[in-house]
Write an enzyme that holds these catalytic residues in place. Structure first.
Site, PDB file in Angstrom:
ATOM      1  N   SER A  67       0.850  -1.198   0.000  1.00 17.74           N
ATOM      2  CA  SER A  67       0.000   0.000   0.000  1.00 17.74           C
ATOM      3  C   SER A  67       0.883   1.244   0.000  1.00 17.74           C
ATOM      4  O   SER A  67       1.837   1.334   0.767  1.00 17.74           O
ATOM      5  CB  SER A  67      -0.897   0.015   1.235  1.00 17.74           C
ATOM      6  OG  SER A  67      -1.454   1.307   1.379  1.00 17.74           O
ATOM      7  N   THR A 109       0.759   4.138   3.709  1.00 17.46           N
ATOM      8  CA  THR A 109       1.383   4.138   5.035  1.00 17.46           C
ATOM      9  C   THR A 109       2.854   4.435   4.794  1.00 17.46           C
ATOM     10  O   THR A 109       3.498   3.731   4.011  1.00 17.46           O
ATOM     11  CB  THR A 109       1.207   2.764   5.723  1.00 17.46           C
ATOM     12  OG1 THR A 109      -0.183   2.558   5.969  1.00 17.46           O
ATOM     13  CG2 THR A 109       1.972   2.692   7.047  1.00 17.46           C
ATOM     14  N   LYS A 144       0.937  -9.613  -1.182  1.00 19.97           N
ATOM     15  CA  LYS A 144       0.404  -8.692  -2.193  1.00 19.97           C
ATOM     16  C   LYS A 144       1.483  -7.692  -2.602  1.00 19.97           C
ATOM     17  O   LYS A 144       2.090  -7.045  -1.744  1.00 19.97           O
ATOM     18  CB  LYS A 144      -0.822  -7.955  -1.644  1.00 19.97           C
ATOM     19  CG  LYS A 144      -1.510  -7.065  -2.683  1.00 19.97           C
ATOM     20  CD  LYS A 144      -2.896  -6.696  -2.239  1.00 19.97           C
ATOM     21  CE  LYS A 144      -3.592  -5.784  -3.228  1.00 19.97           C
ATOM     22  NZ  LYS A 144      -4.946  -5.447  -2.786  1.00 19.97           N
ATOM     23  N   ASN A 175      -1.450  -4.254  -6.127  1.00 17.86           N
ATOM     24  CA  ASN A 175      -2.033  -3.145  -5.377  1.00 17.86           C
ATOM     25  C   ASN A 175      -2.153  -1.922  -6.302  1.00 17.86           C
ATOM     26  O   ASN A 175      -1.948  -2.045  -7.512  1.00 17.86           O
ATOM     27  CB  ASN A 175      -1.133  -2.832  -4.165  1.00 17.86           C
ATOM     28  CG  ASN A 175      -1.947  -2.388  -2.963  1.00 17.86           C
ATOM     29  OD1 ASN A 175      -2.826  -1.530  -3.096  1.00 17.86           O
ATOM     30  ND2 ASN A 175      -1.663  -2.958  -1.811  1.00 17.86           N
TER      31      ASN A 175
END
Ligand SMILES: Cc1cc2nc3c(=O)[nH]c(=O)nc-3n(C[C@H](O)[C@H](O)[C@H](O)COP(=O)(O)O)c2cc1C
Length: 330
Positions: free
Chosen positions: A132, A135, A188, A217
């Site tokens: 992701s 973050t 992922k 992602n």
């Protein structure tokens, strides 16, 4: 796939049901599996709103949600409630694990492992999300050494409780039985990784017993556009999903399939809106698929439409099972 039975290959991608608020609903919309979360060990509010933006002209989304979620322990309670109510779906349920924002990178393994410990036994598979963009520094955890540490910590818990049948077996047999009993752990990856970086992750497949890869992602890259509204959206910080992600995600799937000789299950995700997009990813090497942005733009009928479209294709080509098509254009 990985010891689980999927009624159809179309899954709900991570991020849509972070609170496990609608667990029984997805099955009714025709999904063959769901991935809940991303969840982190500590509850957190995520980034301040606005944090999600549409680029309508391109059928894309930019988001910087930042793992808004109730924390692993509260999610575990929610899942137990659904089970007690008898509302648990018939399809496999996975959980996407992220890192809490307040946890420093050096303590990441512990953070992921804590979430896994709290949720183990409540889901059929887990996805370690190190990709992701929302973050700070999370994607550094895709580095082989850092990822190795996270997977080691999770797998230690995963095999710690052997099935009864393993007791009294030879050490070698007991280890094998424990491994078989373990919950599948997937990783992922980001679409912005180089093929070399992906290959390094693949080196961990055997040693850390990775059951599959979720590819991909959202991307931090942006497409060219002359549309002023889309330009405004693309100037926002965050990860891009939807149509402009489709080709890159497929390219990554094809690479992973080739590198693993088709032996490692791949969940393909990124820009799937219809059966053509789904077919593209299956023939590139994905055994299962997920959608998020396609659901936003096409609406709740999209899953059943894609499944019907895939069945039609198999019939036309004369294939009995989807697995015959997996990687056929890789
Ligand atoms: C609003 C939003 C939130 C997301 N949250 C997560 C998340 O928590 N964990 C994760 O691994 N992926 C998350 N994703 C990424 C999706 O699961 C998916 O990988 C990506 O959107 C590409 O698929 P799509 O083009 O079908 O949307 C999120 C995506 C969106 C749009």
């Amino acid at each position: 796939m990985f010891g689980l039975n999927f009624p159809n290959p179309i899954g709900l991608a991570a991020g849509m049901d972070k609170f496990a608020a609608a667990v029984p609903v997805w099955e009714q919309l025709g999904f063959g599996f769901i991935e809940l979360g991303g969840v982190t060990w500590h509850a957190q509010p995520g980034n301040p709103a606005p944090r999600m933006f549409r680029a309508m002209a391109d059928e894309a989304i930019v988001n910087r949600m930042g793992f808004n979620n109730p924390g692993a322990e509260v999610l575990a309670e929610k899942l137990s409630e659904w089970k007690k109510l008898g509302r648990w779906p018939g399809h496999p349920v996975g959980i996407n694990l992220g890192k809490s924002k307040i946890t420093p990178l050096e303590k990441a393994a512990e953070d992921y492992a804590n979430s896994f410990r709290a949720l183990r036994g409540l889901a059929d598979f887990f996805v370690v999300n190190v990709s992701s963009p929302n973050t700070p520094n999370l994607r550094q955890l895709q580095d082989k050494a850092a990822l190795d540490e996270i997977l080691a910590a999770i797998q230690e818990i995963n095999v710690a409780a052997p099935r009864q049948s393993a007791v009294g077996q030879s050490a070698q047999k007991a280890t094998a039985l424990c491994r078989d009993a373990a919950t599948p752990i997937l990783v992922k990856v980001a679409p912005d990784l180089s093929f070399e970086a992906l290959d390094e992750i693949l080196e961990l497949v055997a040693t850390r017993n990775i059951a599959g890869i979720v590819a991909t992602n959202t991307t931090i890259s942006r497409p060219q556009t002359n549309d002023p509204a889309a330009q405004r959206t693309y100037s926002e910080t965050g990860g891009l999903s939807g149509k402009p992600l489709r080709a890159r995600s497929t390219e990554i799937i094809r690479h992973l399939f080739r590198q693993t000789n088709g032996k490692l299950p791949i969940i393909g995700v990124g820009g799937i809106f219809d059966a053509d997009d789904a077919w593209e990813k299956i023939t590139a090497g994905a055994s299962l698929l997920q959608i998020y942005t396609g659901l936003v733009y096409e609406g709740p009928g999209v899953t059943k439409e894609i499944v019907a479209g895939l069945i039609q294709r198999l019939e036309i080509i004369g294939m009995k099972h989807l697995r015959e098509a997996v990687g056929s254009a890789s």
